[in-house]
Design an enzyme around this catalytic site. Structure first.
Site, PDB file in Angstrom:
ATOM      1  N   ASP A   1       0.831  -1.213   0.000  1.00  0.00           N
ATOM      2  CA  ASP A   1       0.000   0.000   0.000  1.00  0.00           C
ATOM      3  C   ASP A   1       0.866   1.264   0.000  1.00  0.00           C
ATOM      4  OD1 ASP A   1      -2.255   1.631   0.038  1.00  0.00           O
ATOM      5  OD2 ASP A   1      -2.530   1.476   2.205  1.00  0.00           O
TER       6      ASP A   1
ATOM      7  N   LYS B   1       4.562   7.531   0.614  1.00  0.00           N
ATOM      8  CA  LYS B   1       4.335   6.718   1.813  1.00  0.00           C
ATOM      9  C   LYS B   1       5.530   5.862   2.183  1.00  0.00           C
ATOM     10  CE  LYS B   1      -0.639   5.612   2.021  1.00  0.00           C
ATOM     11  NZ  LYS B   1      -1.539   4.449   1.837  1.00  0.00           N
TER      12      LYS B   1
ATOM     13  N   ASN C   1       1.335  11.120   4.416  1.00  0.00           N
ATOM     14  CA  ASN C   1       0.064  10.819   3.771  1.00  0.00           C
ATOM     15  C   ASN C   1      -0.436  12.064   3.026  1.00  0.00           C
ATOM     16  OD1 ASN C   1      -2.892   9.909   3.554  1.00  0.00           O
ATOM     17  ND2 ASN C   1      -1.893   8.090   4.346  1.00  0.00           N
TER      18      ASN C   1
HETATM   19 CA    CA Z   1      -4.200   2.913  -0.219  1.00  0.00          CA
END
Ligand code: CA
Length: 602
Positions: free
Chosen positions: A322, A349, A410
């Site tokens: 992710d 990220k 983020n």
């Molecule tokens: Ca995501």
């Protein structure tokens, strides 16, 4: 419940369906292309999401400075009745502030009179909220011509008349039967409204689109994931991308959603877009046998007139964790090794701070700004990460990986000061025990990661980057992009703090997860001023000047109360009266020293 129209133009229907409150009219704004390129050089206005096309969030204003910021107080509070969390950066033009609350509800606030001129609520269907992985949020509007552009949570891109909030046009930008959402601020480049979408956790297929600002007609669309290769590709870049995938990925969507950053270099005429994580997260199910899976977790340089790709750089090839790369892209002109370089900076990220040549996409440098263990370094020769063996969980292995899926950075806006040469980056340390989900079967329109979370049964991987601090997961770091080192860092108990703005007054303002606005000296990180605001979570601060006075403004607050009915802005009834209700806070020198005092005299 109203179904969104899939026709390109549904003006009448939407004007009737939306909640629309008009108390006054804003002056005609007429934001031109030249004005967007110049980005209010005196700093009095804030015309686009990151203040300028380079997304610096740096203001030349210096009336409020490190010497007098201790006198900062509340000039005004507007208490909204919004639910959800505030993430928007409001814009200021002609004495009016234009911003969004949750769901894509828009407000126009008369800064002189201190009152709302109009509000527009997209009236997003209640059921849409379950499609939003991470809250019913929205990050703001774009101004262009005499219109305000906003993306509603259900994927509509809407043009409102800036004077009145009346709908000029509305277009549905995503398939309504798939679990797409929309949270980003649109950007306007040369008459085109650029907008992406969200939904990577539901494994939708990502893309960014350009719409004609005047009519809402689709000009081009760039998919970040190739479709079924047995059918013609929508654009030529996808043939190359398809060679980096395996299996039948197109049946799952693939991810790669474009949900935040868009920067623009008007001289090079390139727009820069960041793309999201793989969907499902687990590459073994998304692309069995491996592959880089272009254009996931990448920075794309796209020609805004045509939608053609100039170059791409993938931060996390074959994403398995992710590791979204939609995080803010900021452009700067800096001197590296005695050589002037036009660079692009991003802290995605995955925990590395990247400096790329923004004309060619060549990697200049990448260093860890957070504690991480998925990779050992980024190889400058290949431009690729050197992964830690064992980071790619599979079978029955559960391994603790940092950062976790929330990322080391983020949506929270960073800022870049050309005065200090530093990037002010709000981030966090995190980790998660990743493992492959046993017997995973793809099902459309549900949470779809292919990842199970369990007790780690693998040895700890060696970490790099700044060591974690006990009890502190959040930080604000002042990062030197030339030397790839930190100048100063402050820690917070919680991560997911709000955004930053840097000013020529040697200041950096930061909104925190615990509802404070804090001012630090930009050069040294000295804590100069702070105020608790009585809300949970903060968006990103901005600054403007009106009638000779400089102000700092920020939206803050988070309320979750589905029982009260979830609507973004005006017109919702039955709200919980919560002290945490989101508010717009405006600060000036010699203002009120507490929220209570400001509300009492508002
Ligand atoms: Ca995501």
């Amino acid at each position: 419940m109203r179904r969104t129209a899939s026709l390109p133009l549904a003006t009448a229907l939407l004007a009737a369906a939306a909640v629309w409150v008009v108390q006054g009219q804003a002056p005609a704004p007429a934001v031109t292309d030249a004005a967007l390129r110049a980005a209010s050089p005196d700093g009095k206005e804030w015309l686009t999401y990151g203040r300028d096309y380079a997304e610096t969030r740096f203001s030349p204003l210096r009336q409020i400075d490190a010497g007098n910021v201790s006198r900062l107080g509340l000039a005004r509070i507007w208490q909204t009745n919004a639910l959800g969390a505030m993430e928007a950066t409001p814009l200021v033009h002609n004495g009016v502030m234009y911003g969004t609350l949750s769901y894509g509800a828009v407000f126009a606030f008369d800064l002189r009179a201190g009152r709302i001129l109009w509000e527009w609520d997209p009236n997003v269907a209640y059921a849409i909220q379950q499609r939003a992985c991470c809250g019913v949020v929205n990050r703001g509007v774009a101004l262009y011509g005499d219109r305000v552009y906003v993306g509603a949570l259900d994927g509509r891109l809407v043009a409102l008349e800036a004077r009145t909030g009346r709908v000029a046009w509305s277009v549905q930008t995503v398939p309504t039967d798939e679990w797409y959402t929309m949270t980003m601020a649109p950007r306007v480049i040369k008459g085109k409204v650029m907008i992406g979408n969200s939904g990577g956790e539901y494994a939708v297929r990502g893309y960014v689109s350009a719409y004609d600002a005047a009519t809402g007609a689709l000009a081009w669309r760039f998919y970040t994931v190739p479709g079924d290769p047995s059918k013609p590709f929508e654009h030529p870049e996808l043939a190359m991308a398809a060679r980096t995938w395996n299996g039948e990925w197109w049946k799952m969507g693939g991810g790669g959603t474009v949900w935040d950053t868009i920067a623009y270099d008007s001289e090079a005429d390139l727009m820069y877009v960041g793309t999201g994580n793989g969907g499902p997260w687990n590459r073994d199910v998304r692309s069995p046998g491996g592959g880089d899976n272009l254009f996931l977790s990448s920075v794309l340089a796209i020609r805004p007139d045509t939608g053609r790709l100039a170059w791409h750089y993938q931060t996390t090839p074959g994403d398995h964790w992710d590791y979204t790369a939609v995080q803010q892209i900021t452009l700067a002109d800096v001197t590296i090794d005695g050589r002037p370089r036009k660079v692009l900076m991003q802290a995605p990220k995955n925990g590395f701070f990247y400096v790329l040549d923004r004309l060619t996409g060549a990697l200049i440098s990448a260093k860890p700004y957070a504690n991480l263990n998925w990779a050992r370094e980024i190889d400058l020769k290949t431009g690729r990460p050197v992964e830690n063996p064992g980071a790619r969980y599979s079978g029955t292995q559960f391994v603790s990986i940092s950062p976790g899926p929330g990322g080391a950075h983020n949506w929270h806006p960073m800022s870049y000061s050309p005065v200090t040469g530093l990037v002010y980056l709000p981030g966090q340390n995190s980790s998660l025990n990743y493992g492959a989900m046993a017997n995973y079967v793809f099902r459309k329109n549900v949470w779809n990661t292919g990842v199970a979370f369990g007790q780690a049964n693998q040895p700890a991987l060696p970490a790099i980057g700044p060591a974690p601090v006990e009890g502190k997961s959040g930080f604000l770091v002042a990062w030197d992009p030339v030397t790839q080192t930190e100048r100063w860092r402050v820690w917070y108990e919680a991560g997911f703090n709000g955004g930053t703005v840097a000013t020529a007054g040697n200041l950096v303002f930061h909104g925190t997860a615990d509802g404070r606005l804090i001012a630090y000296s930009a050069d040294r990180g000295a804590l100069l001023w702070e105020m608790p605001l009585g809300v949970r979570s903060m968006a990103a601060p901005m600054t403007y000047e009106l009638d000779g006075r400089q102000y700092i403004a920020i939206l803050g607050g988070r309320v979750s109360n589905p029982a009260a009915g979830l609507r973004g802005g005006a017109g919702a009834a039955g709200r919980e009266q919560s002290p945490f209700l989101p508010k717009l806070f405006i600060f000036g020198l010699d203002g009120k020293t507490s929220v209570e005092e400001a509300l009492a005299t508002n």
